[in-house]
Design a protein around this motif. Sequence first.
Motif, PDB file in Angstrom:
ATOM      1  N   PRO A 266      51.461  83.577  37.960  1.00  0.00           N
ATOM      2  CA  PRO A 266      50.323  83.156  36.789  1.00  0.00           C
ATOM      3  C   PRO A 266      50.480  81.615  36.614  1.00  0.00           C
ATOM      4  CG  PRO A 266      51.969  84.309  35.860  1.00  0.00           C
ATOM      5  CD  PRO A 266      52.351  84.454  37.420  1.00  0.00           C
ATOM      6  N   PRO A 267      49.366  80.864  36.514  1.00  0.00           N
ATOM      7  CA  PRO A 267      49.429  79.435  36.374  1.00  0.00           C
ATOM      8  C   PRO A 267      50.071  79.024  34.692  1.00  0.00           C
ATOM      9  CG  PRO A 267      47.178  80.308  36.137  1.00  0.00           C
ATOM     10  CD  PRO A 267      48.070  81.277  36.887  1.00  0.00           C
ATOM     11  N   GLU A 268      49.978  80.274  33.710  1.00  0.00           N
ATOM     12  CA  GLU A 268      50.521  80.135  32.568  1.00  0.00           C
ATOM     13  C   GLU A 268      52.118  79.944  32.779  1.00  0.00           C
ATOM     14  OE1 GLU A 268      46.772  82.034  32.409  1.00  0.00           O
ATOM     15  OE2 GLU A 268      48.688  82.601  33.252  1.00  0.00           O
ATOM     16  N   ILE A 269      52.687  80.404  33.831  1.00  0.00           N
ATOM     17  CA  ILE A 269      54.023  80.076  33.977  1.00  0.00           C
ATOM     18  C   ILE A 269      54.310  79.054  34.862  1.00  0.00           C
ATOM     19  CG2 ILE A 269      56.388  80.927  35.138  1.00  0.00           C
ATOM     20  CD1 ILE A 269      55.435  83.780  34.219  1.00  0.00           C
ATOM     21  N   VAL A 270      53.551  78.862  35.865  1.00  0.00           N
ATOM     22  CA  VAL A 270      53.724  77.572  37.034  1.00  0.00           C
ATOM     23  C   VAL A 270      53.613  76.179  36.215  1.00  0.00           C
ATOM     24  CG1 VAL A 270      52.700  76.470  39.056  1.00  0.00           C
ATOM     25  CG2 VAL A 270      53.056  79.182  38.815  1.00  0.00           C
ATOM     26  N   GLU A 271      52.655  76.047  35.770  1.00  0.00           N
ATOM     27  CA  GLU A 271      52.152  74.693  35.133  1.00  0.00           C
ATOM     28  C   GLU A 271      53.110  74.341  34.127  1.00  0.00           C
ATOM     29  OE1 GLU A 271      50.031  72.517  36.423  1.00  0.00           O
ATOM     30  OE2 GLU A 271      49.258  73.970  37.780  1.00  0.00           O
ATOM     31  N   PRO A 272      53.457  74.912  33.075  1.00  0.00           N
ATOM     32  CA  PRO A 272      54.695  74.442  31.989  1.00  0.00           C
ATOM     33  C   PRO A 272      55.852  74.216  32.788  1.00  0.00           C
ATOM     34  CG  PRO A 272      53.378  76.537  31.236  1.00  0.00           C
ATOM     35  CD  PRO A 272      53.116  76.456  32.699  1.00  0.00           C
ATOM     36  N   THR A 273      56.302  75.108  33.747  1.00  0.00           N
ATOM     37  CA  THR A 273      57.358  74.652  34.500  1.00  0.00           C
ATOM     38  C   THR A 273      57.617  73.449  35.152  1.00  0.00           C
ATOM     39  OG1 THR A 273      58.008  77.289  34.884  1.00  0.00           O
ATOM     40  CG2 THR A 273      59.261  75.799  36.214  1.00  0.00           C
ATOM     41  N   ILE A 274      56.445  73.229  35.795  1.00  0.00           N
ATOM     42  CA  ILE A 274      56.445  72.021  36.773  1.00  0.00           C
ATOM     43  C   ILE A 274      56.408  70.673  35.534  1.00  0.00           C
ATOM     44  CG2 ILE A 274      54.843  70.230  37.721  1.00  0.00           C
ATOM     45  CD1 ILE A 274      53.431  72.813  39.022  1.00  0.00           C
ATOM     46  N   ALA A 275      55.836  71.042  34.463  1.00  0.00           N
ATOM     47  CA  ALA A 275      56.123  69.827  33.391  1.00  0.00           C
ATOM     48  C   ALA A 275      57.591  69.805  32.946  1.00  0.00           C
ATOM     49  CB  ALA A 275      55.272  70.000  32.284  1.00  0.00           C
ATOM     50  N   LEU A 276      58.133  70.938  32.780  1.00  0.00           N
ATOM     51  CA  LEU A 276      59.467  70.845  32.365  1.00  0.00           C
ATOM     52  C   LEU A 276      60.462  70.342  33.455  1.00  0.00           C
ATOM     53  CD1 LEU A 276      61.628  71.830  30.304  1.00  0.00           C
ATOM     54  CD2 LEU A 276      61.623  73.863  31.530  1.00  0.00           C
ATOM     55  N   SER A 277      60.211  70.595  35.063  1.00  0.00           N
ATOM     56  CA  SER A 277      60.766  69.942  35.968  1.00  0.00           C
ATOM     57  C   SER A 277      60.929  68.400  35.835  1.00  0.00           C
ATOM     58  CB  SER A 277      60.321  70.805  37.216  1.00  0.00           C
ATOM     59  OG  SER A 277      58.944  69.942  37.551  1.00  0.00           O
ATOM     60  N   ILE A 278      59.857  68.023  35.291  1.00  0.00           N
ATOM     61  CA  ILE A 278      59.683  66.431  35.431  1.00  0.00           C
ATOM     62  C   ILE A 278      60.518  65.829  34.208  1.00  0.00           C
ATOM     63  CG2 ILE A 278      58.029  64.458  34.853  1.00  0.00           C
ATOM     64  CD1 ILE A 278      55.552  66.560  35.517  1.00  0.00           C
ATOM     65  N   ALA A 395      56.991  62.087  29.212  1.00  0.00           N
ATOM     66  CA  ALA A 395      55.476  62.641  29.575  1.00  0.00           C
ATOM     67  C   ALA A 395      55.763  64.213  29.917  1.00  0.00           C
ATOM     68  CB  ALA A 395      55.125  61.864  30.878  1.00  0.00           C
ATOM     69  N   GLY A 396      56.806  64.548  30.728  1.00  0.00           N
ATOM     70  CA  GLY A 396      57.175  65.890  30.923  1.00  0.00           C
ATOM     71  C   GLY A 396      57.248  66.629  29.789  1.00  0.00           C
ATOM     72  N   LEU A 397      57.849  66.295  28.797  1.00  0.00           N
ATOM     73  CA  LEU A 397      58.035  67.167  27.695  1.00  0.00           C
ATOM     74  C   LEU A 397      56.728  67.274  26.776  1.00  0.00           C
ATOM     75  CD1 LEU A 397      61.233  65.861  26.163  1.00  0.00           C
ATOM     76  CD2 LEU A 397      60.982  67.869  27.135  1.00  0.00           C
ATOM     77  N   VAL A 398      55.860  66.278  26.916  1.00  0.00           N
ATOM     78  CA  VAL A 398      54.488  66.461  26.235  1.00  0.00           C
ATOM     79  C   VAL A 398      53.583  67.495  26.820  1.00  0.00           C
ATOM     80  CG1 VAL A 398      52.327  65.015  25.581  1.00  0.00           C
ATOM     81  CG2 VAL A 398      54.503  64.034  24.949  1.00  0.00           C
ATOM     82  N   TRP A 399      53.383  67.190  28.392  1.00  0.00           N
ATOM     83  CA  TRP A 399      52.862  68.180  29.128  1.00  0.00           C
ATOM     84  C   TRP A 399      53.394  69.699  28.976  1.00  0.00           C
ATOM     85  CZ3 TRP A 399      52.888  64.496  33.845  1.00  0.00           C
ATOM     86  CH2 TRP A 399      51.785  63.498  33.686  1.00  0.00           C
ATOM     87  N   PHE A 400      54.825  69.864  28.793  1.00  0.00           N
ATOM     88  CA  PHE A 400      55.240  71.217  28.680  1.00  0.00           C
ATOM     89  C   PHE A 400      54.853  71.755  27.463  1.00  0.00           C
ATOM     90  CE2 PHE A 400      58.660  73.699  26.871  1.00  0.00           C
ATOM     91  CZ  PHE A 400      58.816  74.661  28.026  1.00  0.00           C
ATOM     92  N   VAL A 401      54.970  71.172  26.298  1.00  0.00           N
ATOM     93  CA  VAL A 401      54.290  71.554  25.039  1.00  0.00           C
ATOM     94  C   VAL A 401      52.952  71.886  25.137  1.00  0.00           C
ATOM     95  CG1 VAL A 401      54.040  71.077  22.403  1.00  0.00           C
ATOM     96  CG2 VAL A 401      56.178  70.409  23.624  1.00  0.00           C
ATOM     97  N   GLN A 402      52.029  70.910  25.798  1.00  0.00           N
ATOM     98  CA  GLN A 402      50.640  71.360  25.856  1.00  0.00           C
ATOM     99  C   GLN A 402      50.323  72.262  26.566  1.00  0.00           C
ATOM    100  OE1 GLN A 402      49.428  67.304  27.442  1.00  0.00           O
ATOM    101  NE2 GLN A 402      48.520  66.603  25.346  1.00  0.00           N
ATOM    102  N   ARG A 403      50.938  72.726  27.820  1.00  0.00           N
ATOM    103  CA  ARG A 403      50.675  73.593  28.629  1.00  0.00           C
ATOM    104  C   ARG A 403      51.091  75.007  28.034  1.00  0.00           C
ATOM    105  NH1 ARG A 403      51.802  70.997  34.503  1.00  0.00           N
ATOM    106  NH2 ARG A 403      50.570  69.290  34.190  1.00  0.00           N
TER     107      ARG A 403
END
Length: 408
Positions: A266-278, A395-403
């Motif tokens: 599910p994108p709800e898992i994939v997208e935050p994980t991508i942000a966390l990887s950054i 940027a990665g942390l901000v996107w992680f929280v947003q997603r």
Amino acid sequence: MSEVIRRVLRPLLVAAVTVAVAVAALFAVAAPASAHGILSVVYADLSSGGPGVVHAQLQVEYDLFIVSAADAAKDDPLFRAGMGAFDAGDPGAQIAALQDHRDDVSAYVSDRFRISGTSECTPTLADDITMTQQEGVPYAVLDLDYACPPSENGHEVVSSLFPDDEGFVTDTKTILTYALDLHEGSTVLDAEHPSFSTAQSPLERFWEFFRLGAEHLLTGIDHILFLLALIVGSRRLREVVVAATTFTVAHSVTFILAATGVVAAPPEIVEPTIALSIAVVGAWYLWRLWRRGEVDQDLSRAHGFLRLDRAGWLRVGVVFLFGLVHGLGFASALGIDEPWSWTLLWSLLVFNVGIEAVQIGLIVVVFPLLVLLRRRLPRVGMWASGLLAVVVTVAGLVWFVQRILGVE
């Protein structure tokens, strides 16, 4: 002469890196939580419906189709019935809403999805309308038969479904698969390339997927920042090569498996994980910088395969795991979920080559500049690299929280 060159080179290097850092910071602040431009995908499958007939099956995002078709037809009853059925989550009611307004449904599709031979083909909407889902989103399945005059030069397809000027979505992609005119394959249509001919050569068809792959990485700021984090955290050329190759292998595997429907997440898992990887890869470099207080540790005494030390191999392992997740993100953005075939496989590989071409280009441009700066001006190189890593991490942390919160 060498002293003059150094005096000229130093401010140029500082200016170049400063501009690069400023641009990265601007991207990090301005980019939305979802860093991919594809907001809607249409699936179109073409086949022969008999002599002089082209059969088209379209899968369109249901709520978007209701809004667009109702707006085009100025049909408030379609909007009320369609959105009411959507809010209720009732597939039967959704089908009924489309069936009750078949004329408006047919008019919108006929205007936005056209097929022609020697002249324009005439579409007829089939009696049955069904519903399906793509990644949990309801899609309407529309079958149309296009009556076409005989043509010896194939058929041209033009798709302008859900254009940007409607204001509902941005950059709609139509994933087109076809078995028609003794040809079969797949291609991608969008606002910049809205048309396709079945008479096109395989090279022309593959070019569309190469272009799409290159564009996706260039417009996917999250993937670019991840790559920058790999570059800035690499101490030697072999490190960035091994890390980038590992990332490529990992995301290629999951990308192809996800696009061919073998695996799903599910994108709800994939997208935050991508942000966390950054954030993790960027913070990794900052931690090493804080712990050791230096950028360019000597690896000349490292032993083992590829002469990487334990920290280098641990980083490779982390990159591999995150690369698997990025591959799922690439597949989701492309929007293909089709049964495996050789034609689809080649298209996916070409899409991946487009991604890699941009990735290699970024490494070739950025890494030598960092190496030159670190050798000529070690202190400035350390601060520039550290600042860039801070931008990437934040940027990665901000996107992680947003997603995680679902904020766009």
